[in-house]
Design an enzyme around this catalytic site. Sequence first.
Site, PDB file in Angstrom:
ATOM      1  N   ASP A   1      -0.004  11.826   1.219  1.00  0.00           N
ATOM      2  CA  ASP A   1       0.236  11.006   0.027  1.00  0.00           C
ATOM      3  C   ASP A   1      -0.858   9.941  -0.054  1.00  0.00           C
ATOM      4  O   ASP A   1      -1.240   9.342   0.947  1.00  0.00           O
ATOM      5  CB  ASP A   1       1.628  10.353   0.094  1.00  0.00           C
ATOM      6  N   ILE A   2      -1.342   9.711  -1.262  1.00  0.00           N
ATOM      7  CA  ILE A   2      -2.431   8.751  -1.471  1.00  0.00           C
ATOM      8  C   ILE A   2      -1.970   7.316  -1.201  1.00  0.00           C
ATOM      9  O   ILE A   2      -2.792   6.430  -0.955  1.00  0.00           O
ATOM     10  CB  ILE A   2      -2.980   8.897  -2.914  1.00  0.00           C
TER      11      ILE A   2
ATOM     12  N   GLY B   1      12.984   8.457 -10.208  1.00  0.00           N
ATOM     13  CA  GLY B   1      11.644   7.862 -10.195  1.00  0.00           C
ATOM     14  C   GLY B   1      10.529   8.878 -10.030  1.00  0.00           C
ATOM     15  O   GLY B   1       9.451   8.544  -9.529  1.00  0.00           O
TER      16      GLY B   1
ATOM     17  N   HIS C   1       7.488  18.676  -5.817  1.00  0.00           N
ATOM     18  CA  HIS C   1       6.933  18.331  -4.504  1.00  0.00           C
ATOM     19  C   HIS C   1       8.032  17.746  -3.634  1.00  0.00           C
ATOM     20  O   HIS C   1       9.001  17.153  -4.132  1.00  0.00           O
ATOM     21  CB  HIS C   1       5.779  17.334  -4.621  1.00  0.00           C
TER      22      HIS C   1
ATOM     23  N   HIS D   1       8.468  15.148  -0.347  1.00  0.00           N
ATOM     24  CA  HIS D   1       7.861  14.161   0.542  1.00  0.00           C
ATOM     25  C   HIS D   1       8.379  14.411   1.958  1.00  0.00           C
ATOM     26  O   HIS D   1       9.591  14.571   2.149  1.00  0.00           O
ATOM     27  CB  HIS D   1       8.285  12.746   0.162  1.00  0.00           C
TER      28      HIS D   1
HETATM   29  P1  AMP Z   1       7.260  11.081  -7.076  1.00  0.00           P
HETATM   30  O1  AMP Z   1       6.825  11.900  -8.271  1.00  0.00           O
HETATM   31  O2  AMP Z   1       7.952   9.828  -7.462  1.00  0.00           O
HETATM   32  O3  AMP Z   1       8.026  11.875  -6.069  1.00  0.00           O
HETATM   33  O4  AMP Z   1       5.943  10.572  -6.315  1.00  0.00           O
HETATM   34  C1  AMP Z   1       4.669  11.119  -6.476  1.00  0.00           C
HETATM   35  C2  AMP Z   1       3.837  10.770  -5.271  1.00  0.00           C
HETATM   36  O5  AMP Z   1       2.538  11.323  -5.458  1.00  0.00           O
HETATM   37  C3  AMP Z   1       3.659   9.278  -4.996  1.00  0.00           C
HETATM   38  O6  AMP Z   1       4.136   8.996  -3.678  1.00  0.00           O
HETATM   39  C4  AMP Z   1       2.152   9.056  -5.123  1.00  0.00           C
HETATM   40  O7  AMP Z   1       1.666   8.120  -4.193  1.00  0.00           O
HETATM   41  C5  AMP Z   1       1.605  10.450  -4.858  1.00  0.00           C
HETATM   42  N1  AMP Z   1       0.303  10.731  -5.458  1.00  0.00           N
HETATM   43  C6  AMP Z   1      -0.083  10.520  -6.733  1.00  0.00           C
HETATM   44  N2  AMP Z   1      -1.343  10.933  -6.925  1.00  0.00           N
HETATM   45  C7  AMP Z   1      -1.773  11.447  -5.743  1.00  0.00           C
HETATM   46  C8  AMP Z   1      -2.990  12.042  -5.285  1.00  0.00           C
HETATM   47  N3  AMP Z   1      -4.045  12.204  -6.101  1.00  0.00           N
HETATM   48  N4  AMP Z   1      -3.065  12.451  -3.993  1.00  0.00           N
HETATM   49  C9  AMP Z   1      -2.002  12.296  -3.169  1.00  0.00           C
HETATM   50  N5  AMP Z   1      -0.833  11.742  -3.535  1.00  0.00           N
HETATM   51  C10 AMP Z   1      -0.719  11.319  -4.797  1.00  0.00           C
END
Ligand code: AMP
Length: 123
Positions: A33-34, A97, A104, A106
Amino acid sequence: MSYDPDNVFAKILRGELPCKKVHETEHALAFHDINPLTPVHVLVIPKGAYTDFADFTANAGPEEICGFWQAVHDVARMTGVEDSGFRIVANKGADAGQIVFHFHVHVFGGRPVSGSMVRPARD
Ligand code: AMP
C-alpha cells in the site's frame, strides 16, 4: 456501479503506473500500500475487472476466486506474518470508505492490529 477501466489499480495491472510488487500469480497481483498503516500493509487484487467484494464473489469464476484467496495466503506467508497473525480487510462501498473501485483485500500485520473495529490506527 460499472467498472471504470481507468481506476488506479487497473493502471497498475496494465503497467501504466508503478507498484512495489510483493507477489504475482495467474489470478492475482499483490503490492505494498502506498500509504501503509502497519509495518506489513499489502494489497491483493484480482487480475479480472471487479469493482468490489460483492461483484467479485457474484461474478468471478471458481478458479479465479480460489486463486485469489490462495494468493492472499501466499502474501501472509511471504511477508512473515502467518505465525504472528494478520488482519484481512475488504472495504465495499461508501459506508466502508472504499476509495479504489477495483476489488482488493488489505493484509495488515507486523504489529498488533486487534484493537480497531475498522482500519488499524497508525503507529
Ligand atoms: P480502500 O479502497 O478504502 O480499501 O483503500 C484503497 C487503498 O489503496 C488505500 O489504502 C490507499 O493507500 C491505496 N492506494 C491508492 N493508490 C495506490 C497506489 N498507487 N499504490 C498502492 N496503494 C495505493
